[in-house]
Motif scaffolding. Structure first.
Motif, PDB file in Angstrom:
ATOM      1  N   PHE A  12       1.006  -1.115   0.080  1.00 25.93           N
ATOM      2  CA  PHE A  12       0.094  -0.088   0.007  1.00 25.93           C
ATOM      3  C   PHE A  12       0.936   1.265  -0.068  1.00 25.93           C
ATOM      4  CE2 PHE A  12      -2.430   3.103   2.701  1.00 25.93           C
ATOM      5  CZ  PHE A  12      -3.406   3.733   1.634  1.00 25.93           C
ATOM      6  N   GLU A  13       0.540   2.151  -0.904  1.00 29.49           N
ATOM      7  CA  GLU A  13       1.439   3.331  -0.916  1.00 29.49           C
ATOM      8  C   GLU A  13       1.057   4.460  -0.841  1.00 29.49           C
ATOM      9  OE1 GLU A  13       4.353   2.849  -1.760  1.00 29.49           O
ATOM     10  OE2 GLU A  13       4.844   0.807  -3.171  1.00 29.49           O
ATOM     11  N   GLY A  14      -0.250   4.501   0.062  1.00 30.63           N
ATOM     12  CA  GLY A  14      -0.957   5.849   0.275  1.00 30.63           C
ATOM     13  C   GLY A  14      -1.138   6.420  -0.818  1.00 30.63           C
ATOM     14  N   PHE A  15      -1.379   7.848  -1.000  1.00 28.05           N
ATOM     15  CA  PHE A  15      -1.893   8.729  -2.024  1.00 28.05           C
ATOM     16  C   PHE A  15      -0.494   8.864  -3.024  1.00 28.05           C
ATOM     17  CE2 PHE A  15      -5.187   9.946   0.665  1.00 28.05           C
ATOM     18  CZ  PHE A  15      -6.212  10.282  -0.511  1.00 28.05           C
ATOM     19  N   SER A  16      -0.910   8.732  -4.402  1.00 28.50           N
ATOM     20  CA  SER A  16       0.372   9.284  -5.286  1.00 28.50           C
ATOM     21  C   SER A  16       0.814  10.535  -5.280  1.00 28.50           C
ATOM     22  CB  SER A  16      -0.195   8.763  -6.727  1.00 28.50           C
ATOM     23  OG  SER A  16      -0.991   9.857  -7.079  1.00 28.50           O
ATOM     24  N   PRO A  17       1.995  10.930  -5.565  1.00 30.77           N
ATOM     25  CA  PRO A  17       2.487  12.208  -5.439  1.00 30.77           C
ATOM     26  C   PRO A  17       1.505  13.280  -6.273  1.00 30.77           C
ATOM     27  CG  PRO A  17       4.241  10.735  -6.078  1.00 30.77           C
ATOM     28  CD  PRO A  17       2.985  10.068  -6.228  1.00 30.77           C
ATOM     29  N   ARG A  18       1.585  14.465  -6.088  1.00 29.16           N
ATOM     30  CA  ARG A  18       0.700  15.629  -6.598  1.00 29.16           C
ATOM     31  C   ARG A  18       1.378  16.136  -7.927  1.00 29.16           C
ATOM     32  NH1 ARG A  18      -2.752  17.626  -3.339  1.00 29.16           N
ATOM     33  NH2 ARG A  18      -2.753  17.286  -1.043  1.00 29.16           N
ATOM     34  N   THR A  19       2.730  16.048  -8.071  1.00 27.66           N
ATOM     35  CA  THR A  19       3.238  16.655  -9.579  1.00 27.66           C
ATOM     36  C   THR A  19       3.556  15.411 -10.390  1.00 27.66           C
ATOM     37  OG1 THR A  19       5.473  16.498  -9.015  1.00 27.66           O
ATOM     38  CG2 THR A  19       4.238  18.399  -8.223  1.00 27.66           C
ATOM     39  N   SER A  20       3.321  15.722 -12.020  1.00 24.08           N
ATOM     40  CA  SER A  20       3.392  14.635 -12.818  1.00 24.08           C
ATOM     41  C   SER A  20       5.057  14.156 -12.909  1.00 24.08           C
ATOM     42  CB  SER A  20       3.290  15.330 -14.308  1.00 24.08           C
ATOM     43  OG  SER A  20       3.542  14.416 -15.196  1.00 24.08           O
ATOM     44  N   SER A  21       5.972  14.610 -12.573  1.00 24.94           N
ATOM     45  CA  SER A  21       7.214  14.167 -12.486  1.00 24.94           C
ATOM     46  C   SER A  21       7.508  13.584 -11.440  1.00 24.94           C
ATOM     47  CB  SER A  21       8.190  15.492 -12.640  1.00 24.94           C
ATOM     48  OG  SER A  21       8.193  16.338 -11.596  1.00 24.94           O
ATOM     49  N   ALA A  22       6.958  13.877 -10.105  1.00 25.63           N
ATOM     50  CA  ALA A  22       7.082  12.944  -9.253  1.00 25.63           C
ATOM     51  C   ALA A  22       6.224  11.695  -9.298  1.00 25.63           C
ATOM     52  CB  ALA A  22       6.670  13.793  -7.886  1.00 25.63           C
ATOM     53  N   ARG A  23       5.023  11.509 -10.033  1.00 28.86           N
ATOM     54  CA  ARG A  23       4.307  10.611 -10.187  1.00 28.86           C
ATOM     55  C   ARG A  23       5.021   9.772 -11.076  1.00 28.86           C
ATOM     56  NH1 ARG A  23      -0.093  14.138 -10.362  1.00 28.86           N
ATOM     57  NH2 ARG A  23      -0.237  14.168 -12.573  1.00 28.86           N
ATOM     58  N   LYS A  24       5.442  10.225 -12.338  1.00 27.37           N
ATOM     59  CA  LYS A  24       6.243   9.197 -13.181  1.00 27.37           C
ATOM     60  C   LYS A  24       7.519   8.595 -12.456  1.00 27.37           C
ATOM     61  CE  LYS A  24       5.022  11.712 -17.207  1.00 27.37           C
ATOM     62  NZ  LYS A  24       5.381  12.736 -18.324  1.00 27.37           N
ATOM     63  N   ALA A  25       8.110   9.300 -11.523  1.00 26.64           N
ATOM     64  CA  ALA A  25       9.315   8.738 -10.820  1.00 26.64           C
ATOM     65  C   ALA A  25       8.620   7.526  -9.809  1.00 26.64           C
ATOM     66  CB  ALA A  25      10.000   9.818 -10.038  1.00 26.64           C
ATOM     67  N   PHE A  26       7.715   7.829  -9.257  1.00 24.00           N
ATOM     68  CA  PHE A  26       6.795   6.984  -8.337  1.00 24.00           C
ATOM     69  C   PHE A  26       6.438   5.704  -9.127  1.00 24.00           C
ATOM     70  CE2 PHE A  26       2.776   5.731  -7.083  1.00 24.00           C
ATOM     71  CZ  PHE A  26       3.075   5.280  -5.743  1.00 24.00           C
ATOM     72  N   PHE A  27       5.993   5.718 -10.375  1.00 26.64           N
ATOM     73  CA  PHE A  27       5.491   4.705 -11.154  1.00 26.64           C
ATOM     74  C   PHE A  27       6.956   3.910 -11.446  1.00 26.64           C
ATOM     75  CE2 PHE A  27       1.606   7.161 -12.419  1.00 26.64           C
ATOM     76  CZ  PHE A  27       0.863   6.652 -11.091  1.00 26.64           C
ATOM     77  N   SER A  28       7.979   4.663 -12.072  1.00 29.83           N
ATOM     78  CA  SER A  28       9.156   4.085 -12.583  1.00 29.83           C
ATOM     79  C   SER A  28       9.680   3.074 -11.354  1.00 29.83           C
ATOM     80  CB  SER A  28      10.085   5.068 -12.954  1.00 29.83           C
ATOM     81  OG  SER A  28       9.657   5.910 -14.059  1.00 29.83           O
ATOM     82  N   GLU A  29       9.690   3.649 -10.146  1.00 31.50           N
ATOM     83  CA  GLU A  29      10.269   2.619  -9.254  1.00 31.50           C
ATOM     84  C   GLU A  29       9.584   1.560  -8.815  1.00 31.50           C
ATOM     85  OE1 GLU A  29      10.061   5.438  -5.944  1.00 31.50           O
ATOM     86  OE2 GLU A  29      11.492   6.546  -6.487  1.00 31.50           O
ATOM     87  N   ARG A  30       8.219   1.435  -9.351  1.00 41.39           N
ATOM     88  CA  ARG A  30       7.528   0.082  -9.274  1.00 41.39           C
ATOM     89  C   ARG A  30       7.078  -0.466 -10.361  1.00 41.39           C
ATOM     90  NH1 ARG A  30       7.142   3.959  -6.027  1.00 41.39           N
ATOM     91  NH2 ARG A  30       6.647   4.069  -3.858  1.00 41.39           N
ATOM     92  N   LEU A  31       7.796  -0.276 -11.400  1.00 44.17           N
ATOM     93  CA  LEU A  31       7.715  -0.685 -12.688  1.00 44.17           C
ATOM     94  C   LEU A  31       7.986  -2.313 -12.680  1.00 44.17           C
ATOM     95  CD1 LEU A  31       7.502  -0.561 -15.829  1.00 44.17           C
ATOM     96  CD2 LEU A  31       9.980  -0.177 -16.081  1.00 44.17           C
ATOM     97  N   THR A  32       8.873  -2.818 -11.716  1.00 40.67           N
ATOM     98  CA  THR A  32       9.192  -4.157 -11.751  1.00 40.67           C
ATOM     99  C   THR A  32       8.824  -5.038 -10.450  1.00 40.67           C
ATOM    100  OG1 THR A  32      11.414  -3.724 -10.933  1.00 40.67           O
ATOM    101  CG2 THR A  32      11.247  -4.052 -13.498  1.00 40.67           C
ATOM    102  N   CYS A  33       8.213  -4.218  -9.770  1.00 39.48           N
ATOM    103  CA  CYS A  33       7.497  -4.626  -8.477  1.00 39.48           C
ATOM    104  C   CYS A  33       6.768  -6.148  -8.840  1.00 39.48           C
ATOM    105  CB  CYS A  33       6.612  -3.833  -7.842  1.00 39.48           C
ATOM    106  SG  CYS A  33       6.105  -4.411  -6.352  1.00 39.48           S
ATOM    107  N   PRO A  34       7.101  -7.004  -8.217  1.00 39.84           N
ATOM    108  CA  PRO A  34       6.366  -8.284  -8.688  1.00 39.84           C
ATOM    109  C   PRO A  34       5.281  -8.882  -7.790  1.00 39.84           C
ATOM    110  CG  PRO A  34       8.380  -8.791  -6.979  1.00 39.84           C
ATOM    111  CD  PRO A  34       8.159  -7.408  -7.299  1.00 39.84           C
ATOM    112  N   ILE A  35       4.862  -8.008  -7.101  1.00 42.43           N
ATOM    113  CA  ILE A  35       3.491  -8.110  -6.317  1.00 42.43           C
ATOM    114  C   ILE A  35       2.567  -7.157  -6.672  1.00 42.43           C
ATOM    115  CG2 ILE A  35       4.618  -9.432  -4.382  1.00 42.43           C
ATOM    116  CD1 ILE A  35       4.598  -7.053  -2.714  1.00 42.43           C
TER     117      ILE A  35
END
Length: 287
Positions: free
Chosen positions: A135-158
């Protein structure tokens, strides 16, 4: 003043449907001396529905540090307090952590009164793996921060989950689509337990199109669930550090012993280490 400290009850309240509250929660809310609420105006609707008239005090993200100190003194005096958020289980992306932390550190009993939680409700109806999830809470507010947030979880296996607001859900999915494969399975759960509850399971591309084309899918409160990445074990390779460990062991031991020791040290699968050991020995012979 009482010689005994009071108790702090962490009480889950409905996330929409007022019927989603336990008998125990109602009794606790009736019995406590104070109810600490995120928004006293909001919680009054629930309390009035169940005929509860206990005194309310405000405890929200802008005052919770100072307010928690005052409430802690009330607990020390022997008063009992119920902590509630606007909806669902307190502390899960809601205020309350300082209050609970202070109470625990002061040796005051903290009692959970479980109930509704948007996160768990969404997972239970998602149709995605839930044995393990993040569970990651709320996603970041800005587009750049969100893209970084999603990139960090790109290969998350769960399976991973986050909350999103109505005014950011479309931007959030658009940013996700720039990072994750469009065929990744997602679940969009909105307005859970309310009149317009909607739970959609689809590929990321399909979900994005739906939210773009249907204005109703941009209204309400959202839980977004993302399927874990499929890791192709056949393509796994050793990290430079793991390969170095194996090479050092091979310089001193047989392949069988080196591989066994490397399994213990690195935790890497034996089959992968054995193949790597053969490749290392073959490379030595070719020099």
């Amino acid at each position: 003043m009482s010689n005994e400290c009071g108790k702090l009850y962490v009480v889950a309240t409905p996330i929409g449907n007022l019927g989603d509250i336990s008998f125990r929660a109602i009794e606790i809310l009736k019995q406590v001396d104070l109810i600490a609420a995120e928004d006293t105006r909001h919680i009054k609707m629930l309390l009035q529905h169940y005929g509860i008239g206990n005194k309310l005090v405000s405890l929200h993200q802008h005052n919770e540090d100072k307010a928690s100190e005052g409430l802690l003194e009330k607990l020390r005096e022997g008063l009992s307090i119920a902590l509630v958020s606007d909806a669902g289980t307190p502390l899960l992306s809601d205020p309350g952590m300082p209050m609970v932390k202070m109470a625990k550190e002061a040796g005051i009993e903290v009692v959970p009164v479980p109930g509704a939680c948007a996160l768990i409700a969404a997972l239970s109806a998602a149709g995605l793996p839930v044995t393990q999830f993040v569970f990651e809470g709320f996603s970041p507010r800005t587009s750049s921060a969100r893209k970084a947030f999603f990139s960090e979880r790109l290969t998350c296996p769960i399976t991973w989950v986050f909350y999103e607001s109505s005014h950011r859900i479309l931007d959030s999915l658009q940013d996700m689509a720039e990072v994750l494969p469009l065929d990744r399975q997602v679940v969009i759960a909105r307005e859970l337990t309310k009149l317009h509850e909607t739970i959609v399971k689809a590929s990321l591309g399909e979900a994005l199109k739906l939210v773009e084309e249907d204005a109703n899918m941009r209204k309400g409160e959202f839980v977004v669930i993302v399927d874990g990445a499929v890791i192709d074990k056949k393509e796994q390779v050793l990290t430079p550090e793991q390969e170095k460990i194996l090479s050092v062991l091979l310089s001193e031991c047989s392949i069988k012993t080196a591989v066994s020791m490397a399994v213990e040290i690195t935790g890497v699968r034996k089959k992968l280490l054995y193949q790597a050991a053969l490749d290392i020995e073959k490379a030595k012979q070719g020099r």
